[in-house]
Design a protein around this motif. Structure first.
Motif, short mmCIF file in Angstrom:
data_model
loop_
_atom_site.label_atom_id
_atom_site.label_comp_id
_atom_site.label_asym_id
_atom_site.label_seq_id
_atom_site.Cartn_x
_atom_site.Cartn_y
_atom_site.Cartn_z
N ARG A 197 0.85 -1.20 0.00
CA ARG A 197 0.00 0.00 0.00
C ARG A 197 0.88 1.25 0.00
O ARG A 197 1.63 1.51 0.95
N ILE A 198 0.80 2.04 -1.06
CA ILE A 198 1.54 3.30 -1.20
C ILE A 198 0.56 4.44 -1.02
O ILE A 198 -0.45 4.52 -1.74
N VAL A 199 0.83 5.32 -0.07
CA VAL A 199 -0.10 6.41 0.25
C VAL A 199 0.55 7.76 -0.02
O VAL A 199 1.68 8.02 0.41
N PHE A 200 -0.18 8.61 -0.73
CA PHE A 200 0.16 10.02 -0.90
C PHE A 200 -0.92 10.83 -0.19
O PHE A 200 -2.11 10.53 -0.32
N LEU A 201 -0.52 11.86 0.55
CA LEU A 201 -1.48 12.71 1.23
C LEU A 201 -1.05 14.15 1.07
O LEU A 201 0.03 14.54 1.52
N GLY A 202 -1.86 14.96 0.40
CA GLY A 202 -1.51 16.36 0.18
C GLY A 202 -2.40 16.98 -0.87
O GLY A 202 -3.22 16.30 -1.51
N ARG A 203 -2.22 18.26 -1.07
CA ARG A 203 -2.98 18.95 -2.12
C ARG A 203 -2.58 18.44 -3.49
O ARG A 203 -1.40 18.17 -3.75
N LEU A 204 -3.55 18.30 -4.37
CA LEU A 204 -3.27 17.88 -5.74
C LEU A 204 -2.94 19.12 -6.57
O LEU A 204 -3.71 19.59 -7.40
N ARG A 207 3.37 21.39 -7.10
CA ARG A 207 4.59 21.26 -6.30
C ARG A 207 4.54 20.12 -5.28
O ARG A 207 5.57 19.73 -4.76
N LYS A 208 3.35 19.57 -5.00
CA LYS A 208 3.25 18.49 -4.02
C LYS A 208 3.66 17.13 -4.58
O LYS A 208 3.88 16.18 -3.82
N GLY A 209 3.74 17.01 -5.91
CA GLY A 209 4.37 15.83 -6.48
C GLY A 209 3.52 14.61 -6.74
O GLY A 209 4.05 13.53 -7.02
N ALA A 210 2.20 14.73 -6.71
CA ALA A 210 1.35 13.56 -6.99
C ALA A 210 1.58 13.05 -8.41
O ALA A 210 1.60 11.84 -8.65
N GLY A 211 1.77 13.96 -9.35
CA GLY A 211 2.04 13.55 -10.72
C GLY A 211 3.35 12.80 -10.85
O GLY A 211 3.45 11.79 -11.56
N GLU A 212 4.37 13.27 -10.13
CA GLU A 212 5.67 12.59 -10.14
C GLU A 212 5.55 11.18 -9.56
O GLU A 212 6.17 10.24 -10.05
N LEU A 213 4.74 11.03 -8.51
CA LEU A 213 4.53 9.70 -7.93
C LEU A 213 3.89 8.76 -8.95
O LEU A 213 4.33 7.61 -9.11
N LEU A 270 -2.19 7.14 7.39
CA LEU A 270 -0.74 7.05 7.36
C LEU A 270 -0.24 5.76 8.02
O LEU A 270 0.70 5.13 7.54
N ALA A 271 -0.88 5.37 9.11
CA ALA A 271 -0.45 4.17 9.83
C ALA A 271 -0.62 2.92 8.99
O ALA A 271 0.14 1.95 9.12
N GLY A 272 -1.62 2.91 8.12
CA GLY A 272 -1.90 1.74 7.31
C GLY A 272 -1.07 1.65 6.04
O GLY A 272 -1.28 0.74 5.23
N ALA A 273 -0.13 2.58 5.85
CA ALA A 273 0.67 2.60 4.62
C ALA A 273 1.93 1.76 4.78
O ALA A 273 2.61 1.82 5.80
N ASP A 274 2.25 1.00 3.76
CA ASP A 274 3.56 0.34 3.69
C ASP A 274 4.62 1.33 3.21
O ASP A 274 5.78 1.26 3.63
N VAL A 275 4.22 2.22 2.33
CA VAL A 275 5.08 3.30 1.86
C VAL A 275 4.26 4.59 1.87
O VAL A 275 3.16 4.62 1.30
N VAL A 276 4.77 5.61 2.54
CA VAL A 276 4.18 6.94 2.43
C VAL A 276 5.09 7.75 1.52
O VAL A 276 6.28 7.90 1.78
N ALA A 277 4.54 8.25 0.43
CA ALA A 277 5.31 9.03 -0.54
C ALA A 277 4.82 10.48 -0.51
O ALA A 277 3.67 10.76 -0.83
#
Length: 372
Positions: A197-204, A207-213, A270-277
Protein backbone atom coordinates in the motif's frame (compact mmCIF):
# COMPACT_ATOMS: atom_id res chain seq x y z
CA UNK A 1 -0.83 34.61 25.07
CA UNK A 2 -2.40 35.83 21.86
CA UNK A 3 -1.71 33.67 18.80
CA UNK A 4 -2.21 35.89 15.75
CA UNK A 5 -2.83 34.55 12.23
CA UNK A 6 -4.04 36.59 9.28
CA UNK A 7 -5.80 33.58 7.77
CA UNK A 8 -8.85 31.66 9.01
CA UNK A 9 -8.52 28.81 11.51
CA UNK A 10 -11.28 26.84 9.80
CA UNK A 11 -8.81 24.95 7.54
CA UNK A 12 -6.07 22.48 8.61
CA UNK A 13 -3.19 23.92 6.57
CA UNK A 14 0.37 24.17 7.90
CA UNK A 15 0.28 27.51 9.71
CA UNK A 16 -3.14 26.70 11.14
CA UNK A 17 -1.79 23.40 12.45
CA UNK A 18 1.10 25.25 14.08
CA UNK A 19 -1.28 27.67 15.81
CA UNK A 20 -3.79 25.03 16.93
CA UNK A 21 -1.22 22.48 18.13
CA UNK A 22 0.80 25.09 20.04
CA UNK A 23 -2.35 26.70 21.44
CA UNK A 24 -3.71 23.40 22.74
CA UNK A 25 -0.37 22.59 24.38
CA UNK A 26 -0.08 26.01 26.02
CA UNK A 27 -3.64 25.70 27.32
CA UNK A 28 -2.77 22.27 28.71
CA UNK A 29 0.18 23.85 30.53
CA UNK A 30 -2.22 26.21 32.31
CA UNK A 31 -1.76 29.32 30.19
CA UNK A 32 -4.60 31.52 28.93
CA UNK A 33 -4.53 31.36 25.14
CA UNK A 34 -6.44 33.63 22.77
CA UNK A 35 -6.69 33.14 18.99
CA UNK A 36 -6.74 36.29 16.83
CA UNK A 37 -7.61 35.55 13.21
CA UNK A 38 -9.57 36.59 10.16
CA UNK A 39 -12.97 35.06 9.39
CA UNK A 40 -13.26 31.91 11.50
CA UNK A 41 -16.61 30.25 12.17
CA UNK A 42 -15.56 27.19 14.20
CA UNK A 43 -16.99 27.22 17.72
CA UNK A 44 -14.78 24.65 19.47
CA UNK A 45 -12.02 27.09 20.46
CA UNK A 46 -12.22 29.15 23.63
CA UNK A 47 -11.14 32.79 23.31
CA UNK A 48 -11.58 32.87 19.53
CA UNK A 49 -11.51 36.43 18.11
CA UNK A 50 -12.36 36.80 14.42
CA UNK A 51 -11.20 40.36 13.70
CA UNK A 52 -11.51 40.72 9.92
CA UNK A 53 -13.04 39.22 6.82
CA UNK A 54 -10.68 37.41 4.49
CA UNK A 55 -10.16 37.03 0.77
CA UNK A 56 -9.17 33.68 -0.76
CA UNK A 57 -6.21 33.54 -3.16
CA UNK A 58 -3.11 31.54 -4.14
CA UNK A 59 0.31 32.36 -2.67
CA UNK A 60 3.58 30.39 -3.00
CA UNK A 61 1.68 27.51 -4.60
CA UNK A 62 -0.81 27.27 -1.72
CA UNK A 63 -4.34 28.43 -1.02
CA UNK A 64 -4.63 30.98 1.74
CA UNK A 65 -6.82 33.77 2.98
CA UNK A 66 -5.60 37.31 3.33
CA UNK A 67 -7.51 39.72 5.56
CA UNK A 68 -9.44 42.69 4.39
CA UNK A 69 -8.76 45.77 6.56
CA UNK A 70 -9.50 44.91 10.18
CA UNK A 71 -11.68 47.53 11.90
CA UNK A 72 -9.80 49.36 14.63
CA UNK A 73 -12.59 49.24 17.22
CA UNK A 74 -12.69 45.47 17.94
CA UNK A 75 -8.88 45.29 18.03
CA UNK A 76 -8.68 48.20 20.46
CA UNK A 77 -11.46 46.71 22.60
CA UNK A 78 -9.75 43.30 22.75
CA UNK A 79 -6.33 44.72 23.64
CA UNK A 80 -7.98 46.93 26.23
CA UNK A 81 -9.82 44.06 27.92
CA UNK A 82 -7.06 41.41 27.80
CA UNK A 83 -3.64 42.25 29.22
CA UNK A 84 -1.54 40.09 26.91
CA UNK A 85 1.89 39.07 28.13
CA UNK A 86 2.77 37.83 24.64
CA UNK A 87 1.43 38.36 21.14
CA UNK A 88 2.75 35.61 18.85
CA UNK A 89 2.54 36.74 15.21
CA UNK A 90 2.66 34.22 12.36
CA UNK A 91 4.81 35.60 9.56
CA UNK A 92 4.92 36.97 6.94
CA UNK A 93 2.02 39.03 8.24
CA UNK A 94 -0.43 41.46 6.74
CA UNK A 95 -0.44 45.12 7.74
CA UNK A 96 -4.24 44.93 7.54
CA UNK A 97 -4.72 42.60 10.54
CA UNK A 98 -1.62 41.45 12.43
CA UNK A 99 0.08 44.75 11.67
CA UNK A 100 -2.81 46.65 13.25
CA UNK A 101 -2.71 44.39 16.30
CA UNK A 102 1.02 45.06 16.73
CA UNK A 103 0.52 48.82 16.40
CA UNK A 104 -2.08 48.83 19.17
CA UNK A 105 -0.29 46.40 21.52
CA UNK A 106 0.46 47.67 25.01
CA UNK A 107 4.07 48.72 25.59
CA UNK A 108 4.61 45.91 28.11
CA UNK A 109 3.45 43.14 25.75
CA UNK A 110 6.20 41.02 24.24
CA UNK A 111 5.79 40.56 20.48
CA UNK A 112 7.22 37.32 19.09
CA UNK A 113 7.03 36.05 15.52
CA UNK A 114 7.27 32.70 13.74
CA UNK A 115 8.32 32.87 10.08
CA UNK A 116 6.86 30.02 8.03
CA UNK A 117 7.65 30.27 4.34
CA UNK A 118 10.30 29.42 1.78
CA UNK A 119 9.59 30.91 -1.65
CA UNK A 120 8.59 28.67 -4.52
CA UNK A 121 8.12 31.52 -7.01
CA UNK A 122 9.93 34.79 -7.74
CA UNK A 123 6.71 36.64 -6.95
CA UNK A 124 6.75 35.19 -3.43
CA UNK A 125 10.42 36.08 -2.96
CA UNK A 126 10.09 39.67 -4.10
CA UNK A 127 6.69 40.19 -2.50
CA UNK A 128 8.08 39.16 0.88
CA UNK A 129 11.07 41.46 0.47
CA UNK A 130 8.76 44.37 -0.38
CA UNK A 131 6.67 43.58 2.69
CA UNK A 132 9.86 43.60 4.75
CA UNK A 133 10.75 47.08 3.51
CA UNK A 134 7.27 48.38 4.35
CA UNK A 135 7.33 46.78 7.82
CA UNK A 136 10.99 47.40 8.71
CA UNK A 137 10.19 49.94 11.43
CA UNK A 138 7.39 47.84 12.91
CA UNK A 139 9.62 44.76 12.98
CA UNK A 140 11.74 46.51 15.61
CA UNK A 141 8.80 45.96 17.97
CA UNK A 142 9.50 42.20 17.92
CA UNK A 143 11.37 40.79 20.90
CA UNK A 144 12.36 37.68 18.94
CA UNK A 145 11.61 36.00 15.63
CA UNK A 146 11.50 32.22 15.23
CA UNK A 147 11.89 30.46 11.87
CA UNK A 148 10.62 26.91 11.41
CA UNK A 149 13.81 25.74 9.67
CA UNK A 150 17.32 26.93 8.85
CA UNK A 151 16.42 27.64 5.17
CA UNK A 152 13.40 29.67 6.30
CA UNK A 153 15.66 31.56 8.73
CA UNK A 154 18.05 32.49 5.91
CA UNK A 155 15.18 33.76 3.77
CA UNK A 156 13.63 35.70 6.68
CA UNK A 157 16.96 37.36 7.44
CA UNK A 158 17.37 38.37 3.80
CA UNK A 159 13.78 39.47 3.18
CA UNK A 160 12.91 41.10 6.51
CA UNK A 161 16.26 42.03 8.03
CA UNK A 162 15.61 39.99 11.18
CA UNK A 163 17.84 37.47 13.00
CA UNK A 164 15.67 34.39 13.63
CA UNK A 165 16.33 31.43 15.85
CA UNK A 166 15.27 28.04 14.50
CA UNK A 167 12.49 26.11 16.24
CA UNK A 168 10.55 23.56 14.20
CA UNK A 169 6.80 23.24 13.94
CA UNK A 170 5.07 21.42 16.81
CA UNK A 171 3.39 18.08 16.05
CA UNK A 172 1.31 15.89 18.34
CA UNK A 173 3.67 12.98 17.73
CA UNK A 174 2.04 10.81 20.41
CA UNK A 175 -1.30 10.80 18.57
CA UNK A 176 0.29 9.62 15.32
CA UNK A 177 2.57 7.10 17.04
CA UNK A 178 -0.46 5.64 18.79
CA UNK A 179 -2.10 5.02 15.41
CA UNK A 180 1.10 3.22 14.35
CA UNK A 181 0.98 1.02 17.47
CA UNK A 182 -2.63 0.08 16.76
CA UNK A 183 -1.77 -0.83 13.17
CA UNK A 184 1.26 -2.91 14.22
CA UNK A 185 -0.91 -4.81 16.73
CA UNK A 186 -3.26 -5.75 13.88
CA UNK A 187 -0.46 -6.63 11.48
CA UNK A 188 -0.24 -10.26 12.59
CA UNK A 189 -3.69 -10.84 11.13
CA UNK A 190 -2.87 -9.09 7.89
CA UNK A 191 -2.98 -10.93 4.58
CA UNK A 192 0.61 -11.35 3.39
CA UNK A 193 -0.63 -11.61 -0.18
CA UNK A 194 -2.25 -8.17 -0.01
CA UNK A 195 -0.79 -5.50 -2.34
CA UNK A 196 1.85 -3.18 -0.94
CA UNK A 197 0.00 0.00 0.00
CA UNK A 198 1.54 3.30 -1.20
CA UNK A 199 -0.10 6.41 0.25
CA UNK A 200 0.16 10.02 -0.90
CA UNK A 201 -1.48 12.71 1.23
CA UNK A 202 -1.51 16.36 0.18
CA UNK A 203 -2.98 18.95 -2.12
CA UNK A 204 -3.27 17.88 -5.74
CA UNK A 205 -1.19 20.80 -6.98
CA UNK A 206 1.99 20.81 -9.03
CA UNK A 207 4.59 21.26 -6.30
CA UNK A 208 3.25 18.49 -4.02
CA UNK A 209 4.37 15.83 -6.48
CA UNK A 210 1.35 13.56 -6.99
CA UNK A 211 2.04 13.55 -10.72
CA UNK A 212 5.67 12.59 -10.14
CA UNK A 213 4.53 9.70 -7.93
CA UNK A 214 2.18 8.36 -10.59
CA UNK A 215 4.91 8.55 -13.24
CA UNK A 216 7.25 6.63 -10.93
CA UNK A 217 4.57 3.98 -10.28
CA UNK A 218 4.03 3.57 -14.03
CA UNK A 219 7.79 3.11 -14.53
CA UNK A 220 8.02 0.75 -11.55
CA UNK A 221 5.80 -1.79 -13.26
CA UNK A 222 8.75 -2.78 -15.45
CA UNK A 223 10.92 -3.33 -12.36
CA UNK A 224 8.81 -5.50 -10.05
CA UNK A 225 6.06 -8.09 -10.06
CA UNK A 226 4.93 -7.16 -6.54
CA UNK A 227 1.32 -5.92 -6.64
CA UNK A 228 0.74 -2.42 -5.27
CA UNK A 229 -2.23 -0.30 -4.27
CA UNK A 230 -1.72 3.46 -4.60
CA UNK A 231 -3.98 5.70 -2.53
CA UNK A 232 -4.02 9.44 -3.22
CA UNK A 233 -5.59 11.49 -0.44
CA UNK A 234 -6.35 15.15 -1.02
CA UNK A 235 -8.13 17.51 -3.35
CA UNK A 236 -6.93 20.11 -5.81
CA UNK A 237 -7.02 21.40 -9.38
CA UNK A 238 -4.86 18.62 -10.82
CA UNK A 239 -7.25 15.78 -10.00
CA UNK A 240 -8.78 15.52 -13.47
CA UNK A 241 -5.34 15.62 -15.12
CA UNK A 242 -4.06 12.93 -12.75
CA UNK A 243 -7.09 10.72 -13.38
CA UNK A 244 -6.47 11.05 -17.12
CA UNK A 245 -2.86 9.95 -16.61
CA UNK A 246 -4.00 6.94 -14.58
CA UNK A 247 -6.42 5.86 -17.28
CA UNK A 248 -3.93 6.42 -20.09
CA UNK A 249 -1.15 4.42 -18.43
CA UNK A 250 -3.11 1.35 -17.35
CA UNK A 251 -3.05 2.20 -13.65
CA UNK A 252 -6.79 2.24 -13.00
CA UNK A 253 -6.62 -1.20 -11.38
CA UNK A 254 -4.19 -0.05 -8.67
CA UNK A 255 -4.76 3.69 -8.11
CA UNK A 256 -7.54 5.13 -5.95
CA UNK A 257 -8.40 8.79 -5.37
CA UNK A 258 -10.07 9.13 -1.96
CA UNK A 259 -10.47 12.91 -1.87
CA UNK A 260 -10.29 15.08 1.22
CA UNK A 261 -8.97 13.37 4.36
CA UNK A 262 -10.11 14.78 7.70
CA UNK A 263 -7.73 15.42 10.57
CA UNK A 264 -9.49 12.63 12.46
CA UNK A 265 -8.79 10.10 9.67
CA UNK A 266 -5.26 11.21 8.77
CA UNK A 267 -3.34 9.22 11.38
CA UNK A 268 -5.06 5.92 10.53
CA UNK A 269 -4.45 6.45 6.80
CA UNK A 270 -0.74 7.05 7.36
CA UNK A 271 -0.45 4.17 9.83
CA UNK A 272 -1.90 1.74 7.31
CA UNK A 273 0.67 2.60 4.62
CA UNK A 274 3.56 0.34 3.69
CA UNK A 275 5.08 3.30 1.86
CA UNK A 276 4.18 6.94 2.43
CA UNK A 277 5.31 9.03 -0.54
CA UNK A 278 5.42 12.81 -0.04
CA UNK A 279 7.41 13.84 -3.11
CA UNK A 280 7.08 17.64 -2.95
CA UNK A 281 9.39 19.35 -5.42
CA UNK A 282 9.81 22.66 -3.57
CA UNK A 283 8.31 25.60 -1.72
CA UNK A 284 8.44 23.79 1.62
CA UNK A 285 9.85 25.63 4.64
CA UNK A 286 9.36 22.66 6.97
CA UNK A 287 7.29 19.48 6.61
CA UNK A 288 4.55 18.94 9.17
CA UNK A 289 3.07 16.22 6.97
CA UNK A 290 6.45 14.47 6.88
CA UNK A 291 6.77 14.47 10.69
CA UNK A 292 3.24 13.09 11.00
CA UNK A 293 4.08 10.32 8.54
CA UNK A 294 7.36 9.50 10.31
CA UNK A 295 5.47 9.08 13.56
CA UNK A 296 2.51 7.14 12.15
CA UNK A 297 3.63 4.87 9.35
CA UNK A 298 4.23 1.15 9.94
CA UNK A 299 6.36 1.33 6.78
CA UNK A 300 8.83 3.67 5.11
CA UNK A 301 8.41 7.40 4.42
CA UNK A 302 9.89 8.75 1.19
CA UNK A 303 10.07 12.55 1.00
CA UNK A 304 10.94 15.04 -1.70
CA UNK A 305 14.50 16.35 -1.55
CA UNK A 306 13.72 20.03 -0.96
CA UNK A 307 15.22 22.28 1.76
CA UNK A 308 12.26 22.14 4.14
CA UNK A 309 11.79 18.38 3.99
CA UNK A 310 15.57 17.83 4.17
CA UNK A 311 15.48 19.66 7.53
CA UNK A 312 12.88 17.23 8.87
CA UNK A 313 14.59 14.17 7.32
CA UNK A 314 18.03 14.90 8.74
CA UNK A 315 19.55 11.50 9.48
CA UNK A 316 17.18 9.80 7.02
CA UNK A 317 18.67 11.26 3.84
CA UNK A 318 18.63 7.86 2.07
CA UNK A 319 14.82 8.22 2.05
CA UNK A 320 14.88 11.56 0.22
CA UNK A 321 14.04 11.59 -3.49
CA UNK A 322 14.38 13.95 -6.41
CA UNK A 323 10.83 13.34 -7.53
CA UNK A 324 11.49 14.82 -10.98
CA UNK A 325 13.99 12.01 -11.70
CA UNK A 326 11.42 9.36 -12.61
CA UNK A 327 13.82 6.41 -13.09
CA UNK A 328 15.53 7.05 -9.74
CA UNK A 329 12.16 7.52 -8.01
CA UNK A 330 10.86 4.28 -9.52
CA UNK A 331 14.02 2.43 -8.42
CA UNK A 332 13.71 3.66 -4.81
CA UNK A 333 10.01 2.77 -4.72
CA UNK A 334 10.80 -0.70 -6.05
CA UNK A 335 13.44 -1.24 -3.36
CA UNK A 336 10.92 -0.74 -0.57
CA UNK A 337 7.96 -2.33 -2.35
CA UNK A 338 9.98 -5.54 -2.67
CA UNK A 339 11.55 -5.54 0.82
CA UNK A 340 9.17 -5.76 3.78
CA UNK A 341 12.05 -6.05 6.25
CA UNK A 342 13.56 -2.78 5.01
CA UNK A 343 10.20 -1.08 5.50
CA UNK A 344 9.96 -2.36 9.07
CA UNK A 345 13.49 -1.21 9.89
CA UNK A 346 12.76 2.23 8.47
CA UNK A 347 9.58 2.54 10.51
CA UNK A 348 11.36 1.76 13.78
CA UNK A 349 13.90 4.54 13.33
CA UNK A 350 11.38 7.01 11.93
CA UNK A 351 9.12 7.09 14.97
CA UNK A 352 12.09 7.89 17.21
CA UNK A 353 13.25 10.54 14.76
CA UNK A 354 9.84 12.25 14.76
CA UNK A 355 10.14 12.84 18.50
CA UNK A 356 12.44 15.83 17.85
CA UNK A 357 9.36 17.76 16.77
CA UNK A 358 6.91 16.58 19.40
CA UNK A 359 4.81 19.42 20.77
CA UNK A 360 6.20 18.83 24.26
CA UNK A 361 9.72 19.50 22.95
CA UNK A 362 8.86 22.38 20.62
CA UNK A 363 6.34 23.91 23.01
CA UNK A 364 8.93 24.14 25.78
CA UNK A 365 11.34 25.87 23.37
CA UNK A 366 8.68 28.40 22.33
CA UNK A 367 7.75 29.04 25.93
CA UNK A 368 11.41 29.78 26.62
CA UNK A 369 11.30 32.44 23.90
CA UNK A 370 8.18 33.96 25.44
CA UNK A 371 9.90 34.22 28.80
CA UNK A 372 13.00 35.71 27.23
Amino acid sequence: MGLVIDDSLDRPDGVQQHVLTLGAWLTGQGHEVHYLSSTTVRTDLANMHSLARNLRLKFNGNRLGIPLPAPARPITALLGSVDFDVLHINMPYSPLLAGRVITRARPGTRVVGTFHILPWTRLTRWGTRLLGLVQRRQLRRFTRVIAVSAPAAVFAADALGVAPIVIGNPVDVARFAQARDVELAREGAANEAAPVRIVFLGRLVERKGAGELLRAVASMRALTQTPVQVVLGGTGPLREELETFVGGHGLADCVEFIGYVTEEDKAALLAGADVVALPSTGGESFGISVVEALAASRGVVLAGDNPGYRTVMEGLEDQLIDATDTPAFATLLTRYVDDAAARTQASARQVVHAGRFDVNVIGAQVLGVYRG
